[in-house]
Write a protein that holds these residues in place. Structure first.
Motif, PDB file in Angstrom:
ATOM      1  N   GLY A   1       0.824  -1.431  -0.006  1.00 45.27           N
ATOM      2  CA  GLY A   1       0.063  -0.011   0.044  1.00 45.27           C
ATOM      3  C   GLY A   1       0.912   1.280  -0.252  1.00 45.27           C
ATOM      4  O   GLY A   1       1.939   1.399   0.642  1.00 45.27           O
ATOM      5  N   GLN A   2       0.163   2.448  -0.637  1.00 46.83           N
ATOM      6  CA  GLN A   2       0.966   3.671  -0.738  1.00 46.83           C
ATOM      7  C   GLN A   2       0.830   4.473   0.398  1.00 46.83           C
ATOM      8  O   GLN A   2       1.252   5.644   0.312  1.00 46.83           O
ATOM      9  N   GLY A   3      -0.111   4.148   1.585  1.00 52.63           N
ATOM     10  CA  GLY A   3      -0.226   5.303   2.480  1.00 52.63           C
ATOM     11  C   GLY A   3       0.125   5.153   3.805  1.00 52.63           C
ATOM     12  O   GLY A   3      -0.470   5.564   4.756  1.00 52.63           O
ATOM     13  N   VAL A   4       1.257   4.423   3.807  1.00 55.09           N
ATOM     14  CA  VAL A   4       1.748   3.925   5.285  1.00 55.09           C
ATOM     15  C   VAL A   4       1.875   5.304   5.988  1.00 55.09           C
ATOM     16  O   VAL A   4       1.615   5.549   7.101  1.00 55.09           O
ATOM     17  N   THR A   5       2.803   6.145   5.231  1.00 60.10           N
ATOM     18  CA  THR A   5       3.299   7.291   5.882  1.00 60.10           C
ATOM     19  C   THR A   5       2.169   8.197   6.260  1.00 60.10           C
ATOM     20  O   THR A   5       2.302   8.913   7.247  1.00 60.10           O
ATOM     21  N   ALA A   6       1.364   8.300   5.064  1.00 61.94           N
ATOM     22  CA  ALA A   6       0.236   9.452   5.132  1.00 61.94           C
ATOM     23  C   ALA A   6      -0.614   9.047   6.520  1.00 61.94           C
ATOM     24  O   ALA A   6      -1.234   9.673   7.244  1.00 61.94           O
ATOM     25  N   ALA A   7      -0.963   7.565   6.582  1.00 64.53           N
ATOM     26  CA  ALA A   7      -1.633   7.287   7.583  1.00 64.53           C
ATOM     27  C   ALA A   7      -0.945   7.523   8.939  1.00 64.53           C
ATOM     28  O   ALA A   7      -1.810   7.881   9.861  1.00 64.53           O
ATOM     29  N   ALA A   8       0.169   7.083   9.037  1.00 65.23           N
ATOM     30  CA  ALA A   8       0.985   7.406  10.530  1.00 65.23           C
ATOM     31  C   ALA A   8       0.615   8.980  10.732  1.00 65.23           C
ATOM     32  O   ALA A   8       0.480   9.234  11.805  1.00 65.23           O
ATOM     33  N   ASP A   9       0.778   9.720   9.657  1.00 65.64           N
ATOM     34  CA  ASP A   9       0.751  11.231   9.920  1.00 65.64           C
ATOM     35  C   ASP A   9      -0.642  11.792  10.502  1.00 65.64           C
ATOM     36  O   ASP A   9      -0.938  12.547  11.237  1.00 65.64           O
ATOM     37  N   TRP A  10      -1.432  11.069   9.728  1.00 64.92           N
ATOM     38  CA  TRP A  10      -2.968  11.389   9.751  1.00 64.92           C
ATOM     39  C   TRP A  10      -3.397  11.198  11.145  1.00 64.92           C
ATOM     40  O   TRP A  10      -4.197  11.968  11.962  1.00 64.92           O
TER      41      TRP A  10
END
Length: 776
Positions: A272-281
């Motif tokens: 998945g491409q949203g690992v970093t974005a998910a952690a930040d969110w």
């Protein structure tokens, strides 16, 4: 071309060769006006305030309109952009403000919004703008007028028109306009308290087994995504949001999905491409939750009314965060990956863990480090069925947020009657009274349309202030000392933007005639009588076909609930899958709803096939004795223990019986040997049908047809055999007796009774006759 100023704006001074053409155009316009039906206004050129409003080719958008609260000595400043959307070049552009009559009620404001005022009560002077508008071009808009120019001397809400004139094809005409409002509040001491309920919801992105079916959520939480902007709105509030307590309505399923993404996830086998974005969110939401109140929505924000109508109230209960029966949550395996069922025995709750709430509350508590409210529900659609209300109440819900359509007479609650608005509406349900909060429909509509409203975000904010300004003016006219409360509730998937949403929220703290409060504050505020609750019509709910599929899946889940230990833990993943398939987010996505319900049914149906009988290789069993047990093997390929029943029946029902077998517990991922006592009444072969089921009667696996052979004498065969032997013995004895009696009497026995003669008893041959001679 030369021009000269006039009292009404700018009028061209036309060279002689063109005067005839201009005169002809004027004559045509006059004749046209004379031919118009009575009551129809003509489109007059230039600055005629009676001109029929026309948007014209020039679009007007505002980035600044100050001040937000106008006083008699205020200077009103407009900043924005003029854009030529037509095909003609426009020159000599001028702008002015003109206002309509003061609005004194919410109904008058609603009427004006539907048919904007022509602004003929007062007009400020025209102001020339710098630049020429070629087709597709834009120029800056800047305009200044005073409250005195517009004759604003009394508190209230005033409709205003931004009138844009210009020269097109040699004629001066109105080429653009924009309607908005000014709020005057110089002397009022009345205040309107405003609370915001801010939704953080999203359609589910996982299938019934917990696997991600797409990576769309990564886009929503990444920069400029919908959910990213939803947090931006709160983060941009002044003073870190501490002076504006916006209440967050959070879907636990959304937070659970983002948490899973932050830990690493795959979509169709790809990372998945949203690992970093998910952690930040998540980190940002955690910080906001420490400032703003949090309300836990039902898991996946299920369509409670649709489920109730389909006869599935238990699904609603299992999604609720305020009851231990709220079990819906996605379990993880030892590696932290989502799985349909837990792979290890559940651990006992910690001493400090709240066991009086549901899984949804624990999801938010773990991820956000807060204790969310679980007693407030916000049903999809803003209405609630009486039986749904009973289910919610039994599940720990004590307060509801509803729309105006849920009440028989909501006008009183939102100030439509001319008196003070009060968001709190007690409703009698049975023997007790339920606290409900009315979401202001007009304000909700303003927020819903903010992203598409002409004129820009600043115009949206002015409409928001106008709604509240009219309420405050009404209150001042009735009793300035009376408390007035309003609740603003945007749509669940609002396309938020800080340029308007943050500004609206901040206004409640910055404007002297407004006050910022939380949703919880409203429940202790003034009360309105909005009449009884009105049952919803059912329009817009989830479709009946899809709900029928959900019902089939729920039936399988409930069947397994009788076969497992601690169904709330073991089947929590399936409860979550059912909730995700029943999310209110699918109301606007029929194809998505069909896909999720089909997947749900297939997943639940697959549970039955993972427990069953193991048939012998050749399909035949041999029994060595009449009471030899029938030995069967039962498999359980599930990661949890299951209690089953076994039933055996013969095709003919003669000669073979199997004793009842008590319920058996099958351990996870095991093969279990079951001995079934049998009774064989005759030797031979029998067709036996074996069936495995849950204690509730649901079939597991497929029924197995067995061929049972027996070489042992059964009772009937044994009786027949012994009878035949006894008969033969009697016959032999009879012949022996008769033989002895004849010998004693010296009687020759019958031929059939004589024995064959032995070698010593051979009869003597008669003597041979003497030879004879022939005569000589």
């Amino acid at each position: 071309m030369r021009r000269r100023a006039t009292g009404g704006g700018v009028r061209p001074v036309t060279p002689a060769p063109r005067r005839a053409a201009v005169l002809a155009a004027v004559v045509v316009a006059v004749l046209g006006a004379l031919l118009l039906p009575a009551g129809t206004a003509s489109a007059a050129p230039g600055d005629d305030p009676a001109a029929t409003p026309s948007t014209g080719p020039v679009g007007v958008s505002l980035t600044s309109l100050e001040p937000r609260t106008v006083r008699p000595d205020s200077t009103i400043q407009l900043v924005g952009t003029l854009t030529n959307d037509g095909d003609d070049t426009i020159t000599d552009i001028t702008v002015r403000l003109q206002r309509g009559d003061r609005l004194t009620s919410r109904q008058e404001l609603a009427d004006d919004a539907a048919t904007p005022s022509a602004g003929d009560a007062a007009q400020a002077p025209f102001s020339p703008q710098v630049g020429v508008l070629e087709p597709g071009d834009s120029i800056p808009l800047g305009y200044t007028a005073t409250a005195a120019d517009l004759g604003i001397v009394e508190d209230g809400v005033y409709p205003v028109l931004v009138n844009v004139n210009g020269t097109r094809n040699g004629l001066v005409e109105r080429v653009g306009e924009l309607s908005t409002y000014l709020v005057a509040a110089a002397s009022t001491t009345s205040r309107t308290s405003v609370a915001w309920l801010w939704p953080l919801t999203e359609r589910p992105h996982r299938d019934a087994a917990g696997a991600f079916v797409d990576d769309d959520l990564a886009g929503e939480i990444s920069a400029d995504g919908r959910l990213d902007r939803a947090l931006d709105v709160l983060e941009d509030l002044p003073d870190g949001g501490r002076t504006v307590p916006v209440t967050l309505a959070v879907d636990p399923a959304l937070v659970e999905e983002v948490t899973a993404m932050a830990a690493g996830y795959t979509v169709a086998g790809a990372t998945g491409q949203g690992v970093t974005a998910a952690a930040d969110w998540l980190e940002r939401l955690r910080a906001l939750a420490s400032v703003h109140p949090v309300v836990a929505l039902p898991y996946a924000d299920v369509d409670a009314d649709a489920l109730q109508a389909a006869g599935l109230p238990a699904v609603v209960t299992r999604s609720l965060p305020g009851t231990p029966e709220g079990t819906a949550s996605q379990p993880l395996d030892a590696q932290g990956d989502p799985v349909a069922t837990p792979t290890a025995a559940p651990t006992a709750p910690a001493d400090d863990e709240d066991t009086d709430t549901g899984a949804g509350a624990r999801i938010l508590a773990d991820a956000l480090d807060v204790t969310p409210r679980t007693d407030l529900a916000w049903p999809a659609g803003g209405t609630v069925r009486p039986d749904t209300l009973a289910t919610l109440r039994a599940g720990g819900v004590g307060e509801l947020v509803l729309g105006q359509g849920a009440y028989a007479d909501a006008a009183a609650a939102v100030g439509r009657t001319g008196r003070a608005a009060a968001a709190r509406v007690p409703v009698t349900t049975g023997a007790d009274t339920l606290t409900t909060l009315v979401a202001d429909g007009a304000l909700g509509d303003v927020v819903a349309a903010a992203d598409t409203t002409a004129g820009g975000a600043r115009v949206v904010e002015q409409r928001y202030l106008a709604e509240l300004g009219v309420l405050t003016s009404q209150l001042a006219a009735v009793d300035p000392a009376v408390a007035q409360t309003v609740l603003v509730v945007p749509p669940r998937e609002v396309q938020a933007d800080p340029s308007w949403a943050t500004a609206m929220m901040a206004d409640t703290a910055s404007e002297p005639w407004l006050a910022a409060v939380s949703v919880d504050d409203l429940t202790r505020g003034p009360v309105a009588d909005a009449g009884a609750l009105v049952a919803p019509t059912g329009d817009g709910q989830l479709s009946g076909v899809g709900l029928a599929t959900v019902a089939e899946a729920v039936a399988i889940r409930d069947d397994f609930a009788a076969a497992v230990d601690d169904a709330g833990v073991v089947l929590a993943g399936y409860d979550a899958a059912i909730a995700r398939a029943s999310s209110a987010a699918w109301r606007g996505d029929p194809s998505g709803f069909t896909a999720r319900t089909t997947d749900l049914q297939q997943t639940l149906t697959g549970l039955r096939g993972r427990v069953g009988l193991v048939a012998p290789a050749d399909g035949t069993y041999s029994l060595a004795s009449s009471d030899a047990p029938l030995v069967l093997t039962v498999r359980n390929d599930l990661p949890f223990a299951v209690t089953v029943t076994l039933d055996l029946q013969t095709r003919s029902g003669v000669g073979f019986d199997a004793d009842p077998v008590s319920d058996r517990r099958l351990e996870p991922d095991s093969r279990t040997v079951v001995q079934v006592p049998t009774s064989v009444r005759q030797s031979g072969s029998f067709t036996v049908v074996a069936r495995l089921a849950t204690p509730a009667g649901g079939q597991l696996g497929t029924q197995v047809e067995l061929r049972v052979s027996s070489t042992a004498y059964g009772p009937i065969t044994l009786v027949i055999t012994l009878g035949a032997a006894a008969l033969l013995a009697l016959l032999f004895l009879r012949r022996l007796v008769r033989f002895v009696l004849r010998r004693r009497r010296g009687e020759p026995g019958p031929v059939e009774d004589d024995a064959l003669p032995g070698a010593d008893d051979a009869p003597t041959a008669p003597p041979a006759a003497p030879p004879t001679r022939s005569p000589v």
